[in-house]
Design a protein around this motif. Structure first.
Motif, PDB file in Angstrom:
ATOM      1  N   GLN A   1       0.882  -1.444  -0.302  1.00  7.40           N
ATOM      2  CA  GLN A   1      -0.127   0.260   0.245  1.00  7.40           C
ATOM      3  C   GLN A   1       0.860   1.228  -0.222  1.00  7.40           C
ATOM      4  O   GLN A   1       1.572   1.564   0.636  1.00  7.40           O
ATOM      5  CB  GLN A   1      -0.965  -0.778   1.621  1.00  7.40           C
ATOM      6  CG  GLN A   1      -1.842   1.290   1.444  1.00  7.40           C
ATOM      7  CD  GLN A   1      -3.004   0.820   0.599  1.00  7.40           C
ATOM      8  OE1 GLN A   1      -3.390   0.111  -0.024  1.00  7.40           O
ATOM      9  NE2 GLN A   1      -3.737   1.833  -0.130  1.00  7.40           N
ATOM     10  N   VAL A   2       0.272   2.050  -0.874  1.00  7.70           N
ATOM     11  CA  VAL A   2       1.328   3.672  -0.844  1.00  7.70           C
ATOM     12  C   VAL A   2       0.163   4.808  -0.223  1.00  7.70           C
ATOM     13  O   VAL A   2      -0.850   4.710  -1.206  1.00  7.70           O
ATOM     14  CB  VAL A   2       2.036   3.283  -2.343  1.00  7.70           C
ATOM     15  CG1 VAL A   2       2.149   5.078  -3.055  1.00  7.70           C
ATOM     16  CG2 VAL A   2       2.564   2.667  -2.286  1.00  7.70           C
ATOM     17  N   GLN A   3       0.980   5.672   0.326  1.00  9.45           N
ATOM     18  CA  GLN A   3       0.098   6.145   0.506  1.00  9.45           C
ATOM     19  C   GLN A   3       1.006   7.965  -0.064  1.00  9.45           C
ATOM     20  O   GLN A   3       1.278   8.180   0.343  1.00  9.45           O
ATOM     21  CB  GLN A   3      -0.234   6.443   1.939  1.00  9.45           C
ATOM     22  CG  GLN A   3      -1.228   5.675   2.647  1.00  9.45           C
ATOM     23  CD  GLN A   3      -1.473   6.282   4.030  1.00  9.45           C
ATOM     24  OE1 GLN A   3      -0.705   6.573   5.006  1.00  9.45           O
ATOM     25  NE2 GLN A   3      -2.702   5.495   4.656  1.00  9.45           N
ATOM     26  N   SER A  25       5.047   6.928   0.924  1.00  2.00           N
ATOM     27  CA  SER A  25       5.183   5.968   1.533  1.00  2.00           C
ATOM     28  C   SER A  25       5.648   4.901   1.321  1.00  2.00           C
ATOM     29  O   SER A  25       5.018   4.869  -0.241  1.00  2.00           O
ATOM     30  CB  SER A  25       4.234   5.668   3.174  1.00  2.00           C
ATOM     31  OG  SER A  25       3.182   5.315   1.966  1.00  2.00           O
ATOM     32  N   GLY A  26       6.386   3.890   1.928  1.00  4.04           N
ATOM     33  CA  GLY A  26       6.157   2.690   0.914  1.00  4.04           C
ATOM     34  C   GLY A  26       7.948   2.105   1.019  1.00  4.04           C
ATOM     35  O   GLY A  26       8.855   3.108   0.859  1.00  4.04           O
ATOM     36  N   TYR A  32       8.040   2.306  -8.674  1.00  6.22           N
ATOM     37  CA  TYR A  32       7.152   3.566  -9.338  1.00  6.22           C
ATOM     38  C   TYR A  32       7.097   4.265  -9.676  1.00  6.22           C
ATOM     39  O   TYR A  32       7.948   5.220  -9.498  1.00  6.22           O
ATOM     40  CB  TYR A  32       6.061   3.995  -7.516  1.00  6.22           C
ATOM     41  CG  TYR A  32       5.306   2.534  -7.159  1.00  6.22           C
ATOM     42  CD1 TYR A  32       6.528   2.023  -6.258  1.00  6.22           C
ATOM     43  CD2 TYR A  32       4.423   2.187  -6.912  1.00  6.22           C
ATOM     44  CE1 TYR A  32       5.768   0.969  -5.495  1.00  6.22           C
ATOM     45  CE2 TYR A  32       3.665   1.559  -6.235  1.00  6.22           C
ATOM     46  CZ  TYR A  32       4.404   0.354  -5.871  1.00  6.22           C
ATOM     47  OH  TYR A  32       3.735  -0.763  -4.687  1.00  6.22           O
ATOM     48  N   LYS A  98       2.450   4.506 -10.276  1.00  2.50           N
ATOM     49  CA  LYS A  98       1.878   2.579 -10.041  1.00  2.50           C
ATOM     50  C   LYS A  98       3.034   1.940 -10.138  1.00  2.50           C
ATOM     51  O   LYS A  98       3.669   2.385  -9.898  1.00  2.50           O
ATOM     52  CB  LYS A  98       0.951   2.870 -11.497  1.00  2.50           C
ATOM     53  CG  LYS A  98       1.767   3.099 -12.691  1.00  2.50           C
ATOM     54  CD  LYS A  98       1.316   3.244 -13.892  1.00  2.50           C
ATOM     55  CE  LYS A  98       0.918   1.784 -14.471  1.00  2.50           C
ATOM     56  NZ  LYS A  98       1.695   0.882 -15.061  1.00  2.50           N
ATOM     57  N   ARG A  99       3.078   0.596  -9.699  1.00  9.68           N
ATOM     58  CA  ARG A  99       4.077   0.056 -10.278  1.00  9.68           C
ATOM     59  C   ARG A  99       4.423  -0.714 -11.383  1.00  9.68           C
ATOM     60  O   ARG A  99       3.820  -0.438 -12.011  1.00  9.68           O
ATOM     61  CB  ARG A  99       3.560  -1.378  -9.644  1.00  9.68           C
ATOM     62  CG  ARG A  99       3.523  -1.789  -8.455  1.00  9.68           C
ATOM     63  CD  ARG A  99       2.996  -3.093  -7.764  1.00  9.68           C
ATOM     64  NE  ARG A  99       1.611  -2.951  -8.055  1.00  9.68           N
ATOM     65  CZ  ARG A  99       0.583  -3.872  -7.066  1.00  9.68           C
ATOM     66  NH1 ARG A  99       1.389  -4.673  -6.606  1.00  9.68           N
ATOM     67  NH2 ARG A  99      -0.655  -3.510  -6.881  1.00  9.68           N
ATOM     68  N   GLU A 109      -2.411   2.513  -9.351  1.00  9.94           N
ATOM     69  CA  GLU A 109      -3.260   2.469  -8.180  1.00  9.94           C
ATOM     70  C   GLU A 109      -3.808   3.635  -6.995  1.00  9.94           C
ATOM     71  O   GLU A 109      -4.479   2.987  -6.528  1.00  9.94           O
ATOM     72  CB  GLU A 109      -2.377   1.515  -8.436  1.00  9.94           C
ATOM     73  CG  GLU A 109      -2.059   0.504  -8.992  1.00  9.94           C
ATOM     74  CD  GLU A 109      -0.956  -0.168  -8.869  1.00  9.94           C
ATOM     75  OE1 GLU A 109      -0.736  -1.121  -7.773  1.00  9.94           O
ATOM     76  OE2 GLU A 109       0.159  -0.259  -9.309  1.00  9.94           O
ATOM     77  N   TYR A 110      -2.403   4.442  -7.058  1.00 13.11           N
ATOM     78  CA  TYR A 110      -3.137   4.585  -6.038  1.00 13.11           C
ATOM     79  C   TYR A 110      -3.051   6.281  -6.283  1.00 13.11           C
ATOM     80  O   TYR A 110      -2.377   7.214  -7.151  1.00 13.11           O
ATOM     81  CB  TYR A 110      -1.949   4.721  -4.995  1.00 13.11           C
ATOM     82  CG  TYR A 110      -1.182   3.271  -4.532  1.00 13.11           C
ATOM     83  CD1 TYR A 110      -0.041   2.781  -5.537  1.00 13.11           C
ATOM     84  CD2 TYR A 110      -1.948   2.846  -4.018  1.00 13.11           C
ATOM     85  CE1 TYR A 110       0.101   1.271  -5.137  1.00 13.11           C
ATOM     86  CE2 TYR A 110      -1.824   1.313  -3.515  1.00 13.11           C
ATOM     87  CZ  TYR A 110      -1.194   0.936  -3.697  1.00 13.11           C
ATOM     88  OH  TYR A 110      -0.678  -0.377  -3.967  1.00 13.11           O
ATOM     89  N   TRP A 111      -3.518   7.358  -5.068  1.00 17.22           N
ATOM     90  CA  TRP A 111      -3.586   8.855  -5.542  1.00 17.22           C
ATOM     91  C   TRP A 111      -3.987   9.668  -4.349  1.00 17.22           C
ATOM     92  O   TRP A 111      -4.668   9.272  -3.340  1.00 17.22           O
ATOM     93  CB  TRP A 111      -5.044   8.823  -6.361  1.00 17.22           C
ATOM     94  CG  TRP A 111      -5.745   8.010  -8.008  1.00 17.22           C
ATOM     95  CD1 TRP A 111      -5.636   6.374  -7.821  1.00 17.22           C
ATOM     96  CD2 TRP A 111      -5.166   9.259  -8.896  1.00 17.22           C
ATOM     97  NE1 TRP A 111      -5.383   7.592  -9.362  1.00 17.22           N
ATOM     98  CE2 TRP A 111      -5.656   7.897 -10.224  1.00 17.22           C
ATOM     99  CE3 TRP A 111      -4.851  10.030  -9.039  1.00 17.22           C
ATOM    100  CZ2 TRP A 111      -5.063   8.200 -11.272  1.00 17.22           C
ATOM    101  CZ3 TRP A 111      -5.182  11.014 -10.660  1.00 17.22           C
ATOM    102  CH2 TRP A 111      -5.129   9.835 -11.678  1.00 17.22           C
TER     103      TRP A 111
END
Length: 121
Positions: A1-3, A25-26, A32, A98-99, A109-111
């Motif tokens: 999970q990425v924030q 994060s991550g 990415y 995104k990965r 995937e993450y916003w």
């Protein structure tokens, strides 16, 4: 999970500059693909710029030559330096991750929650 958390937005006069930051994060942030999108008032979200983990960069024609995207993997942060700002750059700016390599908007995937940029004439 990425924030993702954006910062750096604000009110600026036309011709001015702002630098947006996106802190992620991550432990795998460096792998990415990262991008900036924006959503002007009453319009759909649009692509602004993207940077791969190996740092190749892409820009929308409307910002080419004025905006610069960069990343600092040690700080898990992506930046968008915006120069020669125009009133039409007014929008809510979003960071996305995104990965793997960068891609189309639907692939991210993450916003982040967005940061508002307002350019006055």
């Amino acid at each position: 999970q990425v924030q993702l958390v954006e910062s750096g937005g604000g009110l600026v006069q036309a011709g001015g500059s702002l630098r947006l930051s996106c802190a992620g994060s991550g432990r795998t942030f460096s792998t990415y693909g990262m991008a900036w999108f924006r959503q002007p008032p009453g319009k759909e979200r649009e692509f602004v710029s993207a940077i791969n983990y190996y740092e190749s960069t892409y820009y929308a024609d409307s910002v080419k030559g004025r905006f610069t995207i960069s990343r600092d993997n040690a700080k898990n942060t992506v930046y968008l330096q915006m120069n020669s700002l125009k009133p039409e750059d007014t929008a809510n700016y979003y960071c996305a991750a995104k990965r793997g390599p960068v891609g189309g908007a639907y692939e991210y995937e993450y916003w982040g929650q967005g940061t508002q940029v307002t350019v006055s004439s």
